[in-house]
Design an enzyme around this catalytic site. Structure first.
Site, PDB file in Angstrom:
ATOM      1  N   CYS A  62       0.698  -1.296  -0.007  1.00 23.02           N
ATOM      2  CA  CYS A  62       0.099   0.234   0.033  1.00 23.02           C
ATOM      3  C   CYS A  62       0.972   1.258   0.169  1.00 23.02           C
ATOM      4  O   CYS A  62       0.577   2.227  -0.704  1.00 23.02           O
ATOM      5  CB  CYS A  62      -0.685   0.118   1.211  1.00 23.02           C
ATOM      6  N   ASP A  94      -3.526  -2.742   7.768  1.00 18.18           N
ATOM      7  CA  ASP A  94      -4.480  -3.830   8.192  1.00 18.18           C
ATOM      8  C   ASP A  94      -4.294  -5.182   7.665  1.00 18.18           C
ATOM      9  O   ASP A  94      -4.418  -6.394   8.599  1.00 18.18           O
ATOM     10  CB  ASP A  94      -6.014  -3.203   7.787  1.00 18.18           C
ATOM     11  N   CYS A 135      -2.822   3.471   2.858  1.00 23.44           N
ATOM     12  CA  CYS A 135      -3.564   2.380   3.541  1.00 23.44           C
ATOM     13  C   CYS A 135      -4.648   2.803   4.294  1.00 23.44           C
ATOM     14  O   CYS A 135      -4.745   4.026   4.434  1.00 23.44           O
ATOM     15  CB  CYS A 135      -2.441   1.477   4.427  1.00 23.44           C
ATOM     16  N   LYS A 137      -6.033   3.423   7.487  1.00 24.19           N
ATOM     17  CA  LYS A 137      -6.234   4.556   8.391  1.00 24.19           C
ATOM     18  C   LYS A 137      -5.337   5.884   8.137  1.00 24.19           C
ATOM     19  O   LYS A 137      -5.498   6.761   8.596  1.00 24.19           O
ATOM     20  CB  LYS A 137      -5.654   4.017   9.786  1.00 24.19           C
ATOM     21  N   CYS A 207      -5.214  -2.429  -1.380  1.00 26.90           N
ATOM     22  CA  CYS A 207      -6.220  -3.508  -1.573  1.00 26.90           C
ATOM     23  C   CYS A 207      -7.194  -3.031  -2.750  1.00 26.90           C
ATOM     24  O   CYS A 207      -7.609  -2.096  -2.560  1.00 26.90           O
ATOM     25  CB  CYS A 207      -6.875  -3.981  -0.314  1.00 26.90           C
ATOM     26  N   SER A 482     -13.287  -5.223   8.339  1.00 29.98           N
ATOM     27  CA  SER A 482     -12.637  -4.705   7.091  1.00 29.98           C
ATOM     28  C   SER A 482     -13.483  -4.340   6.155  1.00 29.98           C
ATOM     29  O   SER A 482     -14.525  -4.829   6.109  1.00 29.98           O
ATOM     30  CB  SER A 482     -11.703  -5.824   6.547  1.00 29.98           C
TER      31      SER A 482
END
Length: 579
Positions: A62, A94, A135, A137, A207, A482
């Site tokens: 990420c 994560d 990513c 957060k 992701c 998630s």
């Protein structure tokens, strides 16, 4: 629209910029000595200082491309007579933190990211900020600090990962988590799982589905903090670097024009736009935490219930994973998030008059976007996948402060069954892997809220294992999910168990009813019975009695308000940009 007194039509006036404290006058000679030590010229020292903050690290794909993109941002700043100063902050990724105690660090990292960028900006008196994040957060954390500081700011997403290929099908990281469930029940061999894990993530980038990173990337455009169309291109694409240059140019334009600043941009109406893009794309339930937290930084009350109201009236029109068929690259290939924004604008589901970092309105930014024909990635609002959004809010005697569920991909929106209660995710995951549940159960995972976890960890390992096993259950938790979670999974149940919420009073066998159509979450217990159980309730200690997570647990508030850790803009006497 914004404070025109801040405008500098002939460039800028250093005496009105924060960096004057470290560059101007005899008293700044020691500071200037440090800048000369780094090879800066006199001209560079007396230009506006722009913080270029990235979450670059080698923790996960990420973030791995962010340093490259930061160099392009710096080119854009330099080309417009600014002086970029690059620095980094943390991320907790994560996908790697998932399924073990490391996940407790994830949500807390959002606050550390915002706090650390704030302290760097304050300590070095930077005049503007370009924040790059990749990513989950790190995206809201970077946007939160922009609002907190209220300096000229531009957000830049690092980009999505390319899809993997497994036996002819597109796959992503969620397929691997679900593969663990298939492996546990014998549907996947060791060789199958190994083959999948080796091909699922073929490049740099976040992701690929409409999980939290891509959800908040869409938010960055819809809310007006990012350069239009910058959220779409995958991380490896060179076009990302062109957008990075544009981000650097844009922050300098904001300084010269005197705005708009982040709090000019992020208003109640633009927050509603952000919630609409989440709903329309079937985005992550984590947006139900991050949008209230961003609003808090701007002094706006926008709790989970307000987010859910927008979800309720916005159609689901993007066919994206985990509930749909496609990944972020597919959305980019048909025109990007701008296609969704334009379709929502044209049909009255977004406010077109909100100002953005370009100085233009949202409607002006996307006026020339044309809807792509002969594709099934984005649908027309007149023919939506669902008439209401892919994410909905729930309330009831089990969740007086609310809860949230992603319905994208669900066929049935009601579920009633007996509670199977677990104190913590690990106990639930162990039971699921051992098959110690029955179809029809409502699995309850509690003591995983912001304070009680501490850290409100995500449940992807458990939910993916259940999905991989084909379980016919529902799951509720005071923790999070998630963005890749699918199935009937309800999170953010509040008040959390740690503060005596009803979820902490449940016993095995209590009958729980969920109706995502009308938005209710209840347990078949009388008020008297709940009161009796509450009288017997005692708080539960955690194993985190020192260190960062201890401090987090002392400060963090409810999920309903965004799990924030400080009073926010409503208690301010001034903002950093005005010192």
């Amino acid at each position: 629209m914004f404070d025109e007194k801040r405008a500098h039509p002939n460039g800028w006036d250093k005496e009105k910029l924060v960096s004057r404290y470290v560059t101007e006058g005899p008293e700044s000679a020691p500071h200037r000595a440090y800048y000369y030590a780094m090879g800066m010229t006199e001209e560079e020292i007396h230009q506006p200082f722009i913080g270029v903050a990235t979450c670059w690290n080698e923790a996960a794909p990420c973030n791995i491309a962010l340093s490259r993109q930061a160099q392009s941002v710096k080119i854009g700043v330099k080309n417009n007579k600014g002086t970029p100063r690059e620095f980094t902050t943390i991320t907790v990724t994560d996908g790697i933190a998932m399924g073990h105690e490391g996940m407790r660090s994830s949500l807390a990292s959002r606050e550390v990211i915002a706090d650390s960028v704030e302290l760097t900006m304050r300590g070095h008196c930077y005049d503007g900020l370009v924040g790059l994040a990749g990513c989950d957060k790190s995206l809201p954390g970077m946007m939160m600090v922009m609002l907190r500081l209220n300096v000229p700011s531009v957000f830049m997403y690092g980009g999505t990962i390319l899809p993997g290929k497994f036996r002819g099908d597109d796959v992503d990281i969620v397929n691997v988590f679900e593969g663990v469930g298939k492996h546990a029940c014998g549907d996947f061999s060791d060789a199958d799982l190994k083959e999948l894990e080796e091909v699922a993530c073929p490049s740099a980038g976040a992701c690929g589905g409409q999980f939290t990173a891509n959800t908040m990337a869409c938010v960055s455009e819809a809310i007006g903090l990012a350069v239009p169309h910058s959220a779409g291109a995958p991380a490896p694409y060179e076009s990302r670097d062109e957008y990075a240059v544009a981000a650097g140019e844009t922050v300098m334009n904001l300084i010269k024009a005197g705005g708009p600043y982040p709090r000019d941009i992020v208003t109640l109406k633009s927050l509603e736009n952000a919630a609409a893009i989440v709903a329309a794309t079937g985005g992550s339930t984590n947006a139900g935490l991050h949008l209230p937290a961003m609003a808090h930084e701007a002094g706006i009350d926008f709790p989970l219930e307000a987010v859910a109201e927008i979800f309720k009236k916005t159609p689901l029109i993007a066919n994206l994973r985990p509930g749909g068929k496609y990944v972020a690259k597919d959305l980019f290939d048909v025109g990007g998030v701008g296609v969704v924004i334009k379709e929502l604008l044209d049909n009255g589901f977004m406010h077109g008059d909100c100002i953005t970092v370009t100085g233009k309105t949202l409607a002006e930014n996307y006026a020339n976007v044309e809807f792509p024909e002969d594709q099934d990635v984005v649908f027309r609002c007149s023919n939506p996948i669902r008439p209401t959004g892919g994410v909905v809010g729930l309330k009831g005697n089990l969740a007086p402060e609310g809860a949230i569920v992603k319905i994208a991909g669900l066929e049935e929106l009601q579920f009633t069954g007996p509670a199977r209660v677990f104190d913590g995710e690990q106990a639930a995951f162990d039971a699921v892997q051992a098959g110690k549940y029955e179809d029809g159960d409502v699995i309850v995972i509690r003591h995983e809220g912001p304070k009680g976890g501490p850290g409100m960890r995500e449940m992807l390992s458990t939910t993916a294992a259940l999905y991989g096993q084909g379980a016919k259950v529902a799951l509720i938790t005071d923790g999070r999910f998630s963005g890749g979670t699918r199935g009937f999974c309800i999170g953010h149940v509040g008040p959390e168990a740690a503060v005596g919420g009803p979820i902490g009073l449940l016993k095995d066998g209590d009958v729980i009813s969920i109706d995502a159509d009308v938005g209710s979450l209840s347990v078949d217990l009388s008020d008297d019975e709940l009161a009796k159980r509450r009288a017997m309730w005692k708080p539960r200690k955690t194993d985190y009695n020192s260190g960062a997570l201890y401090k987090y647990a002392q400060l963090v508030g409810s999920a309903q308000k965004g799990a924030v850790t400080h009073p926010g803009a409503s208690e301010e006497t001034h903002t950093f940009v005005d010192i």
